[in-house]
Enzyme design. Sequence first.
Site, PDB file in Angstrom:
ATOM      1  N   LYS A  91     -74.945 -15.773 -60.013  1.00 45.81           N
ATOM      2  CA  LYS A  91     -74.862 -14.616 -61.147  1.00 45.81           C
ATOM      3  C   LYS A  91     -73.408 -14.641 -61.628  1.00 45.81           C
ATOM      4  O   LYS A  91     -73.288 -14.704 -62.870  1.00 45.81           O
ATOM      5  CB  LYS A  91     -75.213 -13.178 -60.513  1.00 45.81           C
ATOM      6  CG  LYS A  91     -76.485 -13.042 -59.987  1.00 45.81           C
ATOM      7  CD  LYS A  91     -76.799 -11.718 -59.654  1.00 45.81           C
ATOM      8  CE  LYS A  91     -75.943 -11.412 -58.146  1.00 45.81           C
ATOM      9  NZ  LYS A  91     -76.202 -11.840 -57.070  1.00 45.81           N
ATOM     10  N   ARG A 131     -78.543  -2.436 -57.624  1.00 42.72           N
ATOM     11  CA  ARG A 131     -78.974  -2.937 -56.722  1.00 42.72           C
ATOM     12  C   ARG A 131     -79.807  -2.067 -55.718  1.00 42.72           C
ATOM     13  O   ARG A 131     -80.386  -2.514 -54.633  1.00 42.72           O
ATOM     14  CB  ARG A 131     -77.639  -3.465 -55.494  1.00 42.72           C
ATOM     15  CG  ARG A 131     -77.044  -4.761 -55.594  1.00 42.72           C
ATOM     16  CD  ARG A 131     -75.789  -4.690 -54.683  1.00 42.72           C
ATOM     17  NE  ARG A 131     -75.745  -6.074 -54.268  1.00 42.72           N
ATOM     18  CZ  ARG A 131     -75.067  -7.116 -54.506  1.00 42.72           C
ATOM     19  NH1 ARG A 131     -74.202  -6.775 -55.624  1.00 42.72           N
ATOM     20  NH2 ARG A 131     -74.700  -8.278 -53.989  1.00 42.72           N
ATOM     21  N   ARG A 154     -69.221 -21.962 -50.259  1.00 37.93           N
ATOM     22  CA  ARG A 154     -68.241 -20.903 -50.814  1.00 37.93           C
ATOM     23  C   ARG A 154     -67.291 -20.350 -50.192  1.00 37.93           C
ATOM     24  O   ARG A 154     -66.095 -20.072 -50.235  1.00 37.93           O
ATOM     25  CB  ARG A 154     -68.977 -19.908 -51.594  1.00 37.93           C
ATOM     26  CG  ARG A 154     -68.171 -18.975 -52.718  1.00 37.93           C
ATOM     27  CD  ARG A 154     -69.105 -18.150 -53.705  1.00 37.93           C
ATOM     28  NE  ARG A 154     -69.461 -16.914 -53.029  1.00 37.93           N
ATOM     29  CZ  ARG A 154     -70.335 -15.931 -53.541  1.00 37.93           C
ATOM     30  NH1 ARG A 154     -70.961 -16.424 -54.607  1.00 37.93           N
ATOM     31  NH2 ARG A 154     -70.660 -14.737 -52.838  1.00 37.93           N
ATOM     32  N   ARG A 169     -63.550 -15.153 -49.028  1.00 38.26           N
ATOM     33  CA  ARG A 169     -64.204 -13.823 -49.003  1.00 38.26           C
ATOM     34  C   ARG A 169     -64.851 -13.675 -47.539  1.00 38.26           C
ATOM     35  O   ARG A 169     -65.295 -14.353 -47.013  1.00 38.26           O
ATOM     36  CB  ARG A 169     -65.257 -13.978 -49.807  1.00 38.26           C
ATOM     37  CG  ARG A 169     -65.095 -13.266 -51.401  1.00 38.26           C
ATOM     38  CD  ARG A 169     -66.273 -13.584 -52.407  1.00 38.26           C
ATOM     39  NE  ARG A 169     -67.477 -12.538 -51.717  1.00 38.26           N
ATOM     40  CZ  ARG A 169     -68.277 -12.491 -52.510  1.00 38.26           C
ATOM     41  NH1 ARG A 169     -68.680 -12.975 -53.597  1.00 38.26           N
ATOM     42  NH2 ARG A 169     -69.596 -11.831 -51.913  1.00 38.26           N
ATOM     43  N   ARG A 221     -76.645  -9.929 -45.805  1.00 38.61           N
ATOM     44  CA  ARG A 221     -76.557  -9.651 -47.321  1.00 38.61           C
ATOM     45  C   ARG A 221     -78.140  -9.974 -47.919  1.00 38.61           C
ATOM     46  O   ARG A 221     -78.482  -9.283 -48.862  1.00 38.61           O
ATOM     47  CB  ARG A 221     -75.425 -10.286 -47.883  1.00 38.61           C
ATOM     48  CG  ARG A 221     -74.267  -9.420 -47.782  1.00 38.61           C
ATOM     49  CD  ARG A 221     -72.992 -10.517 -47.843  1.00 38.61           C
ATOM     50  NE  ARG A 221     -72.903 -11.220 -48.855  1.00 38.61           N
ATOM     51  CZ  ARG A 221     -72.365 -12.311 -49.273  1.00 38.61           C
ATOM     52  NH1 ARG A 221     -71.588 -13.011 -48.198  1.00 38.61           N
ATOM     53  NH2 ARG A 221     -72.140 -12.930 -50.527  1.00 38.61           N
TER      54      ARG A 221
HETATM   55  N1  LIG Z   1     -74.178  -2.395 -56.847  1.00 43.29           N
HETATM   56  C1  LIG Z   1     -73.708  -2.488 -55.751  1.00 43.29           C
HETATM   57  N2  LIG Z   1     -74.058  -1.470 -54.710  1.00 43.29           N
HETATM   58  C2  LIG Z   1     -73.519  -1.546 -53.489  1.00 43.29           C
HETATM   59  N3  LIG Z   1     -72.749  -2.420 -53.004  1.00 43.29           N
HETATM   60  C3  LIG Z   1     -72.431  -3.343 -53.769  1.00 43.29           C
HETATM   61  C4  LIG Z   1     -72.821  -3.241 -55.249  1.00 43.29           C
HETATM   62  N4  LIG Z   1     -72.187  -4.364 -55.731  1.00 43.29           N
HETATM   63  C5  LIG Z   1     -71.468  -5.041 -54.766  1.00 43.29           C
HETATM   64  N5  LIG Z   1     -71.496  -4.424 -53.608  1.00 43.29           N
HETATM   65  C6  LIG Z   1     -70.633  -4.797 -52.302  1.00 43.29           C
HETATM   66  O1  LIG Z   1     -69.893  -5.979 -52.595  1.00 43.29           O
HETATM   67  C7  LIG Z   1     -70.475  -6.970 -51.904  1.00 43.29           C
HETATM   68  C8  LIG Z   1     -70.341  -8.316 -52.596  1.00 43.29           C
HETATM   69  O2  LIG Z   1     -71.018  -8.224 -53.750  1.00 43.29           O
HETATM   70  P1  LIG Z   1     -71.016  -9.464 -54.790  1.00 43.29           P
HETATM   71  O3  LIG Z   1     -69.634  -9.684 -55.059  1.00 43.29           O
HETATM   72  O4  LIG Z   1     -71.927  -9.093 -56.079  1.00 43.29           O
HETATM   73  O5  LIG Z   1     -71.693 -10.575 -53.965  1.00 43.29           O
HETATM   74  P2  LIG Z   1     -72.952 -11.308 -53.607  1.00 43.29           P
HETATM   75  O6  LIG Z   1     -74.082 -10.881 -54.588  1.00 43.29           O
HETATM   76  O7  LIG Z   1     -72.578 -12.823 -53.790  1.00 43.29           O
HETATM   77  O8  LIG Z   1     -73.311 -10.729 -52.210  1.00 43.29           O
HETATM   78  C9  LIG Z   1     -71.907  -6.468 -51.415  1.00 43.29           C
HETATM   79  O9  LIG Z   1     -72.448  -7.181 -50.229  1.00 43.29           O
HETATM   80  C10 LIG Z   1     -71.835  -5.100 -51.387  1.00 43.29           C
HETATM   81  O10 LIG Z   1     -71.139  -4.655 -50.000  1.00 43.29           O
END
Ligand SMILES: Nc1ncnc2c1ncn2[C@@H]1O[C@H](COP(=O)(O)OP(=O)(O)O)[C@@H](O)[C@H]1O
Length: 191
Positions: free
Chosen positions: A14, A89, A128, A134, A146
């Site tokens: 994404k 989400r 990654r 990260r 996740r």
């Molecule tokens: N919309 C959301 N609601 C709740 N937590 C979120 C949301 N977006 C991101 N996070 C938090 O940030 C973390 C990393 O998200 P992101 O950078 O989108 O990585 P990825 O989709 O690769 O896991 C998630 O595992 C969560 O803990």
Amino acid sequence: MTNLVLFGPPGAGKGTQASILKEKYQLVHISTGDVFRYNIKNETELGKSAKSYMDKGQLVPDQVTIDMLKAEVEGNEGAKGFIFDGFPRTRAQAEALGEFLASKGEEVDAMIALEVEDEVLVQRLLERGKTSGRPDDADESVIRERIKVYYEETAILKEYYKKDDKYYGVDGVGSVKEITERLSAVIDKLI
Ligand SMILES: Nc1ncnc2c1ncn2[C@@H]1O[C@H](COP(=O)(O)OP(=O)(O)O)[C@@H](O)[C@H]1O
């Protein structure tokens, strides 16, 4: 305005695609994960409350996330539209986004999902993790958590947007360019 939700499990690509598409379509890209990481780096209150959840691979609580998202949108007055990456989400987040945009006379135009198999995701995220710095990418059990959270809480949003005919699935396996072309084919029909 054109408001797109870029959807898919962790590691689906994404972020990579959003950075390309925002230039191509002149949209503002809001990645909730990036905003959280920025806040963690700068040791803000928001960062402190988000970090413990993120490190475990869990979702940050809805209200915190929703308030943050609204502030990001408000901070971009005059935007031609948004690419939401990593948001919504949960159902509560999707409902909040719908209401928030409706209050501005706007709506989500489409949810475009990148479809990628789980084992490919785990491999991509571990790869990654070698360079991203990260913590949530460095540990296979956090990666699997996740993906599990995605299926338990997030995947239902496919139905949520499908019922309004706003869901578009795109094959997320291929070269970056090929995937951009697949996404663009969907977006070009919307705008
Ligand atoms: N919309 C959301 N609601 C709740 N937590 C979120 C949301 N977006 C991101 N996070 C938090 O940030 C973390 C990393 O998200 P992101 O950078 O989108 O990585 P990825 O989709 O690769 O896991 C998630 O595992 C969560 O803990």
